[in-house]
Design an enzyme around this catalytic site. Structure first.
Site, mmCIF file in Angstrom:
data_model
loop_
_atom_site.group_PDB
_atom_site.id
_atom_site.type_symbol
_atom_site.label_atom_id
_atom_site.label_comp_id
_atom_site.label_asym_id
_atom_site.label_seq_id
_atom_site.Cartn_x
_atom_site.Cartn_y
_atom_site.Cartn_z
ATOM 1 N N LYS A 100 0.402 -0.932 0.222
ATOM 2 C CA LYS A 100 -0.133 -0.246 0.325
ATOM 3 C C LYS A 100 0.748 0.908 0.108
ATOM 4 O O LYS A 100 0.651 2.277 0.790
ATOM 5 C CB LYS A 100 -0.754 -0.195 1.674
ATOM 6 C CG LYS A 100 -1.625 -1.501 0.997
ATOM 7 C CD LYS A 100 -3.310 -1.586 2.070
ATOM 8 C CE LYS A 100 -4.203 -2.119 2.196
ATOM 9 N NZ LYS A 100 -4.309 -2.501 1.173
ATOM 10 N N CYS A 101 2.140 1.263 -0.875
ATOM 11 C CA CYS A 101 2.490 2.436 -0.976
ATOM 12 C C CYS A 101 2.967 3.015 -2.755
ATOM 13 O O CYS A 101 2.300 2.215 -3.808
ATOM 14 C CB CYS A 101 3.865 1.468 -0.971
ATOM 15 S SG CYS A 101 5.893 2.779 -1.272
ATOM 16 N N GLY A 102 3.164 4.316 -2.587
ATOM 17 C CA GLY A 102 3.390 4.596 -3.177
ATOM 18 C C GLY A 102 3.906 4.347 -4.663
ATOM 19 O O GLY A 102 4.000 4.329 -5.703
ATOM 20 N N PHE A 103 4.652 3.836 -4.249
ATOM 21 C CA PHE A 103 5.649 2.524 -5.273
ATOM 22 C C PHE A 103 5.275 0.846 -5.421
ATOM 23 O O PHE A 103 6.380 0.034 -6.265
ATOM 24 C CB PHE A 103 7.615 2.768 -4.478
ATOM 25 C CG PHE A 103 8.199 4.451 -3.834
ATOM 26 C CD1 PHE A 103 7.911 4.906 -5.328
ATOM 27 C CD2 PHE A 103 8.397 4.706 -3.154
ATOM 28 C CE1 PHE A 103 8.775 6.399 -5.598
ATOM 29 C CE2 PHE A 103 8.657 5.722 -2.957
ATOM 30 C CZ PHE A 103 9.164 6.889 -4.029
ATOM 31 N N THR A 104 4.404 0.811 -4.398
ATOM 32 C CA THR A 104 3.740 -0.335 -5.015
ATOM 33 C C THR A 104 4.154 -1.029 -6.512
ATOM 34 O O THR A 104 4.180 -2.120 -6.750
ATOM 35 C CB THR A 104 2.652 -0.211 -4.313
ATOM 36 O OG1 THR A 104 2.803 -0.466 -2.980
ATOM 37 C CG2 THR A 104 1.732 -2.086 -5.034
#
Length: 162
Positions: free
Chosen positions: A36-40
């Site tokens: 659940k990360c912007g980099f996922t």
């Protein structure tokens, strides 16, 4: 702390214990991941690298971590399902670990000692920090979360002697 990366014990996402000796003579790209990360979306790029280079000796190793903004709240089964369904991840994933602090996994203690970050700080700053390990088990580079997986192709080709 281990003197060789190959002595470090790991637990895969299914709960099986082993150690990094499984990956001797491989080039390893080790990444702390989160769902659940912007980099996922980098999962997709990591899988593409794995598919492109695995037959030449690359293995991507994903270590889920919930230390940054609680962006990996799921259990191992949820993480595995998410990665497979959303990104087709087929590279090895491992049990959730800490990468910083008193409970940092021995692998990350080793990686941070071998390749300190910016200004000599060893702390992992965020999810999707990447470490590149050559066939001899030496950490040869560390990449920020903002470094996209496809930016590593040239260096991977050199390490894999393609």
């Amino acid at each position: 702390m281990s003197s060789s990366i190959y002595d470090i014990d790991i637990i895969d996402i299914q709960g099986n214990k082993s150690n990094l000796a499984l990956y001797k003579n491989k080039v390893m790209l080790i990444v702390n991941t989160a769902s659940k990360c912007g980099f996922t979306p980098q999962y997709q790029g990591l899988e593409e690298l794995y598919q492109e280079f695995k037959d030449n000796g690359l293995v991507v190793l994903g270590f889920p971590c919930n230390q940054f903004g609680a962006q990996e709240p799921g259990n191992e089964q949820e993480i595995a399902r998410f990665c497979e369904l959303n990104y087709g991840v087929s590279f090895p994933l491992f049990a959730k670990i800490d990468v910083n602090g008193a409970n940092a996994h021995p692998l990350y203690q080793f990686l941070k000692k071998q390749a300190p970050g910016v200004f000599g700080s060893s702390a992992i700053k965020w999810n999707f920090t990447k470490f590149l390990v050559n066939r001899e088990g030496n950490v040869v580079d560390r990449f920020a979360p903002t470094t996209k997986p496809d930016a590593l192709k040239k260096q991977l080709s050199e390490l894999l002697k393609l």
